[in-house]
Motif scaffolding. Structure first.
Motif, PDB file in Angstrom:
ATOM      1  N   GLY A 153      31.362  27.175  33.255  1.00 40.30           N
ATOM      2  CA  GLY A 153      30.551  26.311  32.340  1.00 40.30           C
ATOM      3  C   GLY A 153      30.428  27.388  31.047  1.00 40.30           C
ATOM      4  O   GLY A 153      28.973  27.232  30.164  1.00 40.30           O
ATOM      5  N   LEU A 154      31.420  28.070  30.537  1.00 36.96           N
ATOM      6  CA  LEU A 154      31.274  28.892  29.335  1.00 36.96           C
ATOM      7  C   LEU A 154      32.185  28.692  28.154  1.00 36.96           C
ATOM      8  O   LEU A 154      33.339  28.130  28.376  1.00 36.96           O
ATOM      9  CB  LEU A 154      31.568  30.628  29.989  1.00 36.96           C
ATOM     10  N   ILE A 155      31.711  29.304  27.026  1.00 39.51           N
ATOM     11  CA  ILE A 155      32.748  29.246  25.897  1.00 39.51           C
ATOM     12  C   ILE A 155      32.883  30.881  25.684  1.00 39.51           C
ATOM     13  O   ILE A 155      31.856  31.524  25.388  1.00 39.51           O
ATOM     14  CB  ILE A 155      32.081  28.557  24.518  1.00 39.51           C
ATOM     15  N   ARG A 156      34.246  31.075  25.591  1.00 38.03           N
ATOM     16  CA  ARG A 156      34.497  32.429  25.399  1.00 38.03           C
ATOM     17  C   ARG A 156      35.084  32.797  23.854  1.00 38.03           C
ATOM     18  O   ARG A 156      35.729  31.523  23.377  1.00 38.03           O
ATOM     19  CB  ARG A 156      35.205  33.136  26.322  1.00 38.03           C
ATOM     20  N   ALA A 157      34.848  33.971  23.244  1.00 40.34           N
ATOM     21  CA  ALA A 157      35.429  33.697  21.841  1.00 40.34           C
ATOM     22  C   ALA A 157      36.201  35.240  21.571  1.00 40.34           C
ATOM     23  O   ALA A 157      35.963  36.338  22.366  1.00 40.34           O
ATOM     24  CB  ALA A 157      34.225  34.076  20.790  1.00 40.34           C
ATOM     25  N   PHE A 158      37.197  35.231  21.175  1.00 40.22           N
ATOM     26  CA  PHE A 158      38.104  36.493  21.019  1.00 40.22           C
ATOM     27  C   PHE A 158      38.477  36.378  19.485  1.00 40.22           C
ATOM     28  O   PHE A 158      38.783  35.606  18.814  1.00 40.22           O
ATOM     29  CB  PHE A 158      39.335  36.188  21.922  1.00 40.22           C
ATOM     30  N   ASP A 159      38.442  37.835  18.738  1.00 43.91           N
ATOM     31  CA  ASP A 159      39.082  37.962  17.639  1.00 43.91           C
ATOM     32  C   ASP A 159      40.472  37.783  17.538  1.00 43.91           C
ATOM     33  O   ASP A 159      41.154  38.270  18.575  1.00 43.91           O
ATOM     34  CB  ASP A 159      38.670  39.277  16.985  1.00 43.91           C
ATOM     35  N   VAL A 160      41.088  37.262  16.482  1.00 47.81           N
ATOM     36  CA  VAL A 160      42.500  37.175  16.772  1.00 47.81           C
ATOM     37  C   VAL A 160      43.228  38.102  15.974  1.00 47.81           C
ATOM     38  O   VAL A 160      42.838  38.646  14.798  1.00 47.81           O
ATOM     39  CB  VAL A 160      42.721  35.738  15.714  1.00 47.81           C
ATOM     40  N   ALA A 161      44.224  38.825  16.570  1.00 46.71           N
ATOM     41  CA  ALA A 161      44.955  39.784  15.892  1.00 46.71           C
ATOM     42  C   ALA A 161      45.688  39.486  14.868  1.00 46.71           C
ATOM     43  O   ALA A 161      46.130  38.385  14.805  1.00 46.71           O
ATOM     44  CB  ALA A 161      45.786  40.630  17.084  1.00 46.71           C
ATOM     45  N   PRO A 162      46.533  40.365  13.846  1.00 46.28           N
ATOM     46  CA  PRO A 162      47.120  39.893  12.801  1.00 46.28           C
ATOM     47  C   PRO A 162      48.316  38.901  13.466  1.00 46.28           C
ATOM     48  O   PRO A 162      48.997  38.200  12.566  1.00 46.28           O
ATOM     49  CB  PRO A 162      47.600  41.199  12.286  1.00 46.28           C
TER      50      PRO A 162
END
Length: 334
Positions: free
Chosen positions: A224-233
């Motif tokens: 039941g979650l939205i997870r977020a990640f920073d995108v590497a170059p």
């Protein structure tokens, strides 16, 4: 306009809550009244609480899979979407209704377009991601990883540099699958390299980039979650930035499946009781209650990209917004 902050669950239940009835081993949900719920004043900039929630078509979906994968085709002024159960792709033309666009489509699910405007499809039967060329021929984007066949590719998006990202959850019986784990993958624009980005989701599903593509949102349906990640170059995920962007669980049916982002960075995603609208920090601004037990996917469309189309298990609906969604195909990065 009244700002409905601090709305209680008791109020919603007394108004038109979803009722659960057990009978013949089936769960039957009564349909709550369609409405827009406001949790924060900022919602006024996105949608009016008086905006009608429309049901456009029904009769799709079934025991072999839901209605899914809405995709606006701007040049033609129509919406494509998947009828997984009946193994066909549907076409909705505003003002004319729905019709069958194509049959025998390998029970396709998620749909998007690449930078050249070609259709990109997640196929359930063949367990692959494909691209339909302008002459109608099929190019396989991905069907295996490290020599083992993919599970059931679910949703797919394309970055502005042409790289393709897709989710690949497991089916009900793990032993049937070659890989044995759910994954999220990146395929390079030249289709030469496939990279496993994450395999610690219970059921990875919807994918969406922030407007500047610095953040990738991924739904974990079962949690039941939205997870977020920073995108590497290099286009992979900076694992140390993994964070819970939003928890969309609740007492009502429904979970985070498909997901989209508008030009201001607001995130739209199904969850318990409807479609949640969240600001770029994950704050819940409001909820679109469309009267169905689940939201399977969503898409922006219309000439101005200000119509939010949504699919449920067996229907297609829409609601008008004040702000545009990120167009598909996304503009190519300079």
């Amino acid at each position: 306009m009244t700002v409905h902050t601090g709305i209680t669950r008791r109020t919603l239940v007394s108004a038109a809550a979803t009722a659960l009835v057990i009978g013949n081993d089936r769960q039957v949900f009564s349909q709550p009244a369609k409405r827009i719920e406001q949790y924060a004043p900022e919602l006024d900039n996105i949608i009016s609480i008086s905006e009608p929630v429309q049901e456009l078509a029904s009769g799709t979906g079934g025991t072999l899979g839901p209605t899914e994968g809405p995709l606006w085709w701007k040049e033609g002024g129509y919406l494509l979407y998947s009828d997984i159960h009946n193994n066909r792709r549907m076409k909705y033309m505003p003002g004319q209704g729905a019709s069958v666009a194509q049959e025998q489509v390998n029970r396709s699910n998620g749909l998007t377009r690449d930078l050249q405007g070609r259709l990109v499809t997640c196929e359930r039967v063949t367990r692959r991601v494909t691209r339909t060329e302008l002459d109608g021929s099929i190019t396989v984007i991905a069907n295996s990883f490290q020599g083992r066949q993919l599970n059931i590719p679910n949703d797919v998006i394309v970055k502005s540099n042409g790289a393709i990202y897709f989710s690949d959850p497991l089916g009900a019986i793990t032993e049937q699958w070659d890989l044995g784990y759910p994954g999220v993958y990146r395929v390079s624009a030249d289709l030469g390299t496939i990279t496993l980005l994450a395999n610690d989701f219970v059921f990875p599903n919807g994918l969406a980039f922030s407007p500047d593509e610095s953040v990738l949102y991924i739904t974990d349906l079962r949690r039941g979650l939205i997870r977020a990640f920073d995108v590497a170059p290099n286009g992979t995920l900076a694992k140390q930035t993994d964070r819970v962007f939003a928890d969309l669980t609740g007492s009502e049916p429904g979970g985070p499946d498909g997901m989209k982002v508008d030009v201001a960075g607001n995130v739209y995603c199904g969850g318990a009781g409807g479609i949640y609208i969240l600001d770029p920090t994950g704050k819940k601004l409001g909820r679109i209650v469309h009267g169905r037990p689940e939201t399977t996917n969503i898409a922006f469309g219309g000439d101005d990209w200000k119509t939010l189309y949504f699919t449920t298990w067996n229907s297609l609906g829409s609601v008008k917004l004040k702000i545009a969604g990120i167009p598909v195909p996304v503009a190519k990065k300079a």
